[in-house]
Design a protein around this motif. Structure first.
Motif, short mmCIF file in Angstrom:
data_model
loop_
_atom_site.label_atom_id
_atom_site.label_comp_id
_atom_site.label_asym_id
_atom_site.label_seq_id
_atom_site.Cartn_x
_atom_site.Cartn_y
_atom_site.Cartn_z
N ASP A 274 0.78 -1.21 0.01
CA ASP A 274 -0.12 -0.15 0.05
C ASP A 274 0.88 1.33 -0.05
OD1 ASP A 274 0.91 -0.08 2.53
OD2 ASP A 274 -1.02 0.28 3.64
N GLY A 275 2.19 1.06 -0.06
CA GLY A 275 3.05 2.23 -0.51
C GLY A 275 3.61 2.54 0.98
N THR A 276 3.40 1.99 1.92
CA THR A 276 3.85 2.13 3.45
C THR A 276 4.44 0.99 3.94
OG1 THR A 276 1.96 1.60 4.65
CG2 THR A 276 1.87 3.72 3.63
N PRO A 277 5.08 1.03 4.88
CA PRO A 277 5.77 -0.23 5.69
C PRO A 277 4.59 -1.02 6.33
CG PRO A 277 6.80 1.93 6.54
CD PRO A 277 5.77 2.30 5.62
N ARG A 278 3.42 -0.55 6.74
CA ARG A 278 2.29 -1.25 6.95
C ARG A 278 1.70 -2.38 6.18
NH1 ARG A 278 -3.38 -1.05 7.98
NH2 ARG A 278 -3.81 -1.69 10.16
N GLY A 279 1.67 -2.23 5.04
CA GLY A 279 1.09 -3.15 3.87
C GLY A 279 -0.53 -3.13 4.10
N THR A 280 -1.08 -3.75 3.10
CA THR A 280 -2.62 -3.67 2.98
C THR A 280 -3.26 -4.62 3.84
OG1 THR A 280 -2.40 -5.43 1.35
CG2 THR A 280 -2.14 -3.35 0.28
N ASP A 281 -4.65 -4.42 3.89
CA ASP A 281 -5.41 -5.26 4.62
C ASP A 281 -5.25 -6.87 4.09
OD1 ASP A 281 -6.39 -3.61 6.37
OD2 ASP A 281 -8.27 -3.08 5.45
N VAL A 282 -5.29 -6.69 2.77
CA VAL A 282 -5.07 -8.30 2.23
C VAL A 282 -3.72 -8.91 2.74
CG1 VAL A 282 -4.65 -9.69 0.11
CG2 VAL A 282 -6.13 -7.60 -0.09
N LEU A 283 -2.75 -8.22 3.10
CA LEU A 283 -1.39 -8.88 3.78
C LEU A 283 -1.98 -9.18 4.99
CD1 LEU A 283 1.58 -8.85 4.08
CD2 LEU A 283 1.58 -6.81 5.18
N ARG A 284 -2.69 -8.56 5.87
CA ARG A 284 -3.30 -9.24 7.10
C ARG A 284 -4.15 -10.21 7.04
NH1 ARG A 284 -1.59 -4.09 7.74
NH2 ARG A 284 -3.23 -3.31 6.89
N HIS A 285 -4.98 -10.37 5.84
CA HIS A 285 -5.93 -11.36 5.84
C HIS A 285 -4.97 -12.56 5.46
CE1 HIS A 285 -9.19 -8.69 5.66
NE2 HIS A 285 -9.12 -8.50 4.26
N ALA A 286 -3.86 -12.37 4.63
CA ALA A 286 -3.03 -13.62 4.33
C ALA A 286 -2.38 -14.10 5.48
CB ALA A 286 -2.07 -13.37 3.27
N ILE A 287 -1.74 -13.20 6.35
CA ILE A 287 -1.13 -13.46 7.61
C ILE A 287 -2.01 -14.22 8.68
CG2 ILE A 287 -0.43 -12.40 9.72
CD1 ILE A 287 0.80 -10.12 7.98
N ALA A 288 -3.43 -13.76 8.83
CA ALA A 288 -4.29 -14.41 9.39
C ALA A 288 -4.57 -15.97 9.16
CB ALA A 288 -5.72 -13.42 9.68
N GLY A 289 -4.65 -15.97 7.82
CA GLY A 289 -4.95 -17.35 6.99
C GLY A 289 -3.71 -18.28 7.60
N CYS A 290 -2.46 -17.89 7.62
CA CYS A 290 -1.39 -18.44 7.69
C CYS A 290 -1.54 -18.99 9.31
CB CYS A 290 -0.09 -17.93 7.77
SG CYS A 290 0.38 -17.90 5.69
N LEU A 291 -1.88 -17.87 10.44
CA LEU A 291 -1.73 -18.22 11.86
C LEU A 291 -2.80 -19.21 12.08
CD1 LEU A 291 -1.24 -14.47 12.95
CD2 LEU A 291 0.65 -16.41 13.01
N ASN A 292 -4.08 -19.19 11.33
CA ASN A 292 -5.13 -20.06 11.89
C ASN A 292 -4.88 -21.21 11.58
OD1 ASN A 292 -6.50 -17.68 12.67
ND2 ASN A 292 -7.90 -17.33 10.95
N ALA A 293 -4.12 -21.71 10.25
CA ALA A 293 -3.97 -22.85 10.10
C ALA A 293 -2.71 -23.41 10.57
CB ALA A 293 -3.94 -23.12 8.55
N MET A 294 -1.72 -22.67 11.50
CA MET A 294 -0.39 -23.15 11.79
C MET A 294 -0.37 -24.17 12.51
SD MET A 294 2.56 -20.60 13.08
CE MET A 294 2.45 -19.55 11.50
N SER A 295 -1.08 -24.45 13.50
CA SER A 295 -1.25 -25.43 14.42
C SER A 295 -1.82 -26.79 13.67
CB SER A 295 -2.19 -25.22 15.70
OG SER A 295 -2.36 -26.32 16.49
#
Length: 448
Positions: A274-295
């Motif tokens: 998104d042009g910033t260090p924070r990144g987009t909401d889609v980035l956080r959706h992908a992170i959430a998916g990885c965290l939710n499936a990690m265990s």
């Protein structure tokens, strides 16, 4: 899928034999040695071996209660070359080529128990949404002298000395095995494996090589699988062993396979930027998916008994389910750098993983997060090991149970692969308990 051309063989008359090999659930190459006439026939007609061959245990044995064996007469599948085509095998004495193959059923359907098809299925889900993952992996491994009773660092061919110390980012450690690394990079070039930077790591005789990112996740997994084969084979040619086993030394860090990925839209834009260090909401959706499936997917990231020796606190292997910006203690790290290159680094996998399954689990989990629009908790700061975090399974039995009862895993992997993987891991867990620690290390050292 276009077949590789026989012109490759015509242009290389010095190549006298071929290996046709598929990747089994443990990442082991299963296949056949062929003379050149049979190799030419392989290109058009394929070859056959049992469906069960991709679900053997770590010893190469049939699974006792698998429906693929006696219940169905141990029927064959047909295997055809992948788009990779012919690949030189520089670790062998005679000029030889490998043809990577993957399995299909008699009626032409992809065999759901093939790990490479599992990753292809995930890629098709991305493609249906107009998305393309860009993937790179970092592979850690050990150079080992296994000629005696105890594993130790090999003697340096340059100094004729054995240095028993970990040396992070040491040029001296790299130069001590310069002939090996020179041959390794030349072999990677010949095999079209995009090897990039090499560093020495925190374990005894431990090194890491990064592979350059690609927008073809299947090629990224191919590269990792072939790289592991090459490193192990070439090390033997140099008079020592190389191993990707998760933890050969109790008192030193183990080896991981870190996966980096971003995702491009149809216009080639990084949807995490998104042009910033924070990144987009889609980035956080992908992170959430990885965290939710990690265990639930820990069994993929830590598939062997030895894998769990690596998953301990303060050992450079994340066990807490958390994410962070620019923090290597977190399981999911968002590296800093230019926003256009904003990406996710998934740090859980051991070096002993099957690259096809690991990338399928990581990318499949990220896509479920994007599809569901879920958000992760806030990123952590500081030392993840010191925080009160939910943790992934840290023993083999718990990981098997989490994989078996998961509601998310069936969204990523076909039912047949899930069944076969569970049967394989349960059998290995049963028989591995009968072996001494020395015998366990012996089997893992060369196979994974």
């Amino acid at each position: 899928m276009p077949a590789p051309s026989a012109d490759w063989l015509t242009d290389r008359p010095q190549v006298r034999t071929i290996r046709a090999a598929a990747c089994d659930l443990n990442g082991v190459a299963r296949g056949k040695r062929m003379p050149i006439p049979s190799a030419r026939k392989l290109l058009t007609e394929g070859t056959r071996f049992p469906l069960s061959a991709l679900s053997l245990d770590i010893w190469g044995e049939d699974i006792d209660d698998s429906p693929l064996v006696f219940d169905t007469g141990d029927r064959d599948g047909t295997l055809f070359p992948t788009e990779r085509g012919f690949v030189p095998m520089p670790w062998l004495e005679a000029p030889t080529a490998l043809v990577p193959i993957w399995m299909y059923r008699e009626d032409g359907r992809a065999y759901d128990g093939d790990p490479r098809h599992a990753l292809r299925f995930v890629m098709e889900r991305f493609k249906a949404r107009g998305l393309t993952p860009v993937v790179a992996v970092e592979l850690e491994f050990f150079l080992i002298d296994d000629s005696g009773r105890n594993l130790q660092v090999p003697i340096s061919p340059r100094s004729n000395k054995r240095r028993k110390a970990a040396e992070i980012l040491s040029i001296r450690a790299l130069d001590a095995f310069d002939s090996f690394f020179t041959d390794l990079y030349e072999a990677c070039e010949a095999m079209d494996i995009p090897a990039d930077t090499a560093i020495s790591e925190a374990g005894l005789g431990q090194f890491e090589i990064n592979l350059v990112h690609t927008d073809d996740a299947l090629k990224a997994a191919d590269d990792a699988w072939l790289f592991k084969m090459l490193v192990k084979g070439l090390a033997r040619r140099h008079g020592f062993a190389a191993s990707f086993m998760a933890k050969p030394y109790e008192d030193y860090a183990g080896s991981g396979m870190h996966a980096h990925f971003s995702v491009l839209d149809e216009e080639g834009h990084n949807i995490f930027d998104d042009g910033t260090p924070r990144g987009t909401d889609v980035l956080r959706h992908a992170i959430a998916g990885c965290l939710n499936a990690m265990s639930d997917s820990t069994l993929v990231f830590a598939p062997h008994l030895n894998s769990y020796d690596r998953l301990v606190p303060d050992a450079h292997a994340p066990i807490g389910i958390a994410w962070a910006y620019e923090n290597r203690t977190a399981a999911i790290r968002v590296p800093s750098g230019a926003p256009v290159a904003r990406r996710i680094e998934h740090r859980v996998s051991g070096g002993d993983v099957n690259p096809y399954l690991a990338l399928a689990a990581i990318l499949g989990a990220a896509l479920t997060g994007i599809e569901d629009g879920v958000m992760p908790p806030e990123p952590i700061t500081g030392n993840a090991y010191a925080l009160d975090l939910p943790v992934i399974p840290t023993d083999w039995g718990s990981a098997i149970a989490a994989f078996e009862t998961s509601e998310l895993i069936p969204r990523i992997f076909p039912a047949e692969l899930i069944r076969n993987f569970l049967l394989t891991k349960k059998q290995e867990r049963h028989y591995m308990a009968e072996l001494s620690e020395t015998e366990q290390v012996e089997i893992y050292l060369d196979t994974v």
